[in-house]
Design an enzyme around this catalytic site. Structure first.
Site, PDB file in Angstrom:
ATOM      1  N   LYS A  78       0.855  -1.200   0.000  1.00 24.33           N
ATOM      2  CA  LYS A  78       0.000   0.000   0.000  1.00 24.33           C
ATOM      3  C   LYS A  78       0.886   1.243   0.000  1.00 24.33           C
ATOM      4  O   LYS A  78       1.918   1.260   0.693  1.00 24.33           O
ATOM      5  CB  LYS A  78      -0.907  -0.031   1.235  1.00 24.33           C
ATOM      6  N   SER A 158      -9.946   2.304   2.656  1.00 19.37           N
ATOM      7  CA  SER A 158      -9.007   2.986   1.787  1.00 19.37           C
ATOM      8  C   SER A 158      -8.002   2.043   1.108  1.00 19.37           C
ATOM      9  O   SER A 158      -7.324   2.464   0.174  1.00 19.37           O
ATOM     10  CB  SER A 158      -8.230   4.015   2.610  1.00 19.37           C
ATOM     11  N   SER A 182     -10.439   0.159   6.976  1.00 21.24           N
ATOM     12  CA  SER A 182      -9.819   0.142   5.642  1.00 21.24           C
ATOM     13  C   SER A 182      -9.135  -1.145   5.221  1.00 21.24           C
ATOM     14  O   SER A 182      -8.714  -1.258   4.080  1.00 21.24           O
ATOM     15  CB  SER A 182      -8.799   1.276   5.535  1.00 21.24           C
TER      16      SER A 182
HETATM   17  N1  GLN Z   1     -13.507   4.869   5.904  1.00 26.87           N
HETATM   18  C1  GLN Z   1     -12.913   5.369   7.096  1.00 26.87           C
HETATM   19  C2  GLN Z   1     -12.483   6.807   6.907  1.00 26.87           C
HETATM   20  O1  GLN Z   1     -12.675   7.314   5.862  1.00 26.87           O
HETATM   21  C3  GLN Z   1     -11.770   4.505   7.512  1.00 26.87           C
HETATM   22  C4  GLN Z   1     -10.551   4.721   6.716  1.00 26.87           C
HETATM   23  C5  GLN Z   1      -9.414   3.884   7.191  1.00 26.87           C
HETATM   24  O2  GLN Z   1      -9.595   2.906   7.902  1.00 26.87           O
HETATM   25  N2  GLN Z   1      -8.213   4.304   6.831  1.00 26.87           N
HETATM   26  O3  GLN Z   1     -11.964   7.409   7.781  1.00 26.87           O
END
Ligand code: GLN
Length: 490
Positions: A78, A158, A182
């Protein structure tokens, strides 16, 4: 040769050990698959030369009898992980040209064990999002499509690049991060396995910070065992991260396949939310039945503060983000747009470098931390966070783990929710509680919906009890016998 991309990580490691094929061969097969799958936009940077060089070095180590536990296995990383000498952008234009001079601890651990890097994976900007549509490099496309349809679907976010790459066989496994879901939500949307370990299990050093008290790295893979093998390599105490826990890392793979007989599994009644598709409810019931058949005892539990989790998360996470992202000011590193004076340069650089969702989070975060609002919002959210953690503590007096759906829907179309931040935030309803409490959570693919799209079930464990999750995840995986794969269209 392309069949080599279809192997599980475990089978690939066995094949490498048996010298059925070399690391160069399996790496070349993946490099070709990655290059042929650009329509998915899963990789933001392909590093084929480095991959082949790492593979050659791996083959040499194996020939001399010095192979590590992941030796020769090609992985995707990532883009939130800093990789030395290799562009690391966090999905943002503001560090769009950033080439770190150091390696994150997690990736260093993987290379120590012999893994090969195929490239950097797309993601929502600074990991803020649930659909990968906030990436400065464009959205990732889910390899899955609805039955009979050809609409482009989100792989979730994400870690959408990680999810898409694992599902489309563009790597044997990937690193990912999870601040509010995410790892688990993209795993659910792509029929892959993802685990967010206990806060502190994996070092955050060299991982671009979003919300430091919630961020945790973990693996995504095609099987529970593969995820266990990867986490064993990634985890471990790191003095460079003050929140890293000084604990031993068990061999997580040894828990996969263990009997789950006699384990008590909690089903939190507050997770039966309104408007949840009946198929997800049905899958949850199915998961309960599978665990019962495997000898678990099912117990209804209550997590009464669940309804406050999303609002608390969407205060705490932006508050920490606004502080973490203050460093991108155009002065020390990253994008700079010259202005009339220092303040003007700050403003112009940040206006040009950050995308809309990141700006929204910075605005919310700055607001909830400002004098006069701090007590009403930020402090209140911290109190709610404590209550949520207490709810879990209570539940874990009675049960060994919890079973819930991972996400309230299957993968949705790109563009579907991108104009409605609240609709997007609602995706995280079952996952954010786990980050707020610092607990481990795993998503396991459990079935397909009526449109033929994958759905995951979430297991939540006690702090540092990932082992039990791997046993339960293995039991669910076996019962679900999830073999569906996306039809290749890319
Ligand atoms: N969807 C959540 C956010 O937008 C979690 C994102 C994540 O876990 N990095 O904050």
């Amino acid at each position: 040769m392309s069949d080599l991309t279809k192997l599980t990580l475990k089978a690939a490691l066995d094949g490498l050990a048996a010298k059925s094929f070399s690391s160069v061969e399996i790496t070349q097969a993946h490099v070709a698959a990655v290059a042929a799958a650009r329509a998915l936009n899963a990789y933001v940077l392909e590093t084929p030369e480095q991959a082949i060089a790492m593979a050659e070095a791996s083959d040499a180590r194996r020939a001399s009898g010095n192979a590590g536990v992941l030796d020769g296995a090609p992985l995707g990383i990532k883009d939130l992980f800093c990789t030395k000498g290799v562009r690391s952008t966090a999905g943002s234009k503001i560090i769009g040209e950033f080439i770190p001079t150091y390696e994150s601890t997690i990736t260093a651990n993987l290379w120590r064990d012999g893994a090969v890097m195929l490239g950097k994976l797309n993601m929502d900007e600074f990991a803020m999002g649930s659909s990968n549509e906030t990436s400065a490099w464009g959205p990732v496309v889910n390899p899955w499509r609805s039955k009979g349809g050809n609409a482009q679907l989100t792989p979730g976010g994400s870690s959408g690049g990680s999810a898409s790459a694992v599902a489309a066989e563009l790597c044997l496994g990937a690193t990912a991060t999870d601040t509010g879901g995410s790892i688990r939500q993209p795993a659910s949307f792509t029929g892959t396995v993802g685990i967010k370990p206990t806060y502190g299990r994996c070092s955050r050093w060299g991982v671009v910070a979003f919300a430091s008290s919630l961020d945790q790295a973990g693996p995504m893979a095609r099987t529970v065992e593969d995820a266990a093998i990867l986490l064993t390599s990634m985890a471990g105490h790191d003095p460079k991260d003050s929140t890293s826990l000084p604990v031993e890392t068990p061999d997580f793979a040894s828990f996969v396949g263990k009997s789950v007989k006699g384990l008590r599994i909690g089903v939190p009644k507050e997770y039966r939310v309104d408007n949840m598709p009946p198929e997800i409810d049905a899958l949850w019931e199915q998961g309960i039945a599978w665990l019962k058949e495997a000898g678990c005892e099912i117990v209804e539990v209550s997590l009464p503060h669940t309804k406050y989790a999303l609002p608390a998360y969407y205060i705490v996470a932006p508050a920490e983000a606004s502080s973490n992202l203050a460093r991108y000011d155009g002065m020390r590193y990253g994008l700079r747009v010259d202005g009339a004076n220092l303040t003007d340069t700050y403003e112009k650089s940040r206006a040009a470098g950050f995308g809309d969702e990141v700006k929204r989070r910075i605005l919310i975060g700055t607001y909830v931390l400002s004098a006069g609002y701090y007590d009403a919002y930020y402090l209140k959210a911290l109190k709610v966070r404590r209550r949520i953690a207490d709810d879990f503590d209570q539940a874990f007096q009675k049960v060994d783990a919890l079973l819930t759906p991972t996400a309230p829907s299957a993968a949705f179309s790109l563009g579907d929710r991108s104009d409605d931040p609240v609709a997007m935030y609602l995706n995280d309803i079952f996952t954010v509680t786990v980050n707020l409490a610092g607990l481990p959570g795993m998503s396991v693919p459990a079935g397909l919906d009526a449109n033929g799209l994958p759905l995951g079930l979430q297991l939540i464990g006690r702090a540092l009890d990932e082992g039990t999750l791997f046993s339960l995840g293995g039991a669910l995986e076996k019962a679900a016998d999830f073999r569906a794969k996306p039809q290749k269209w890319w």
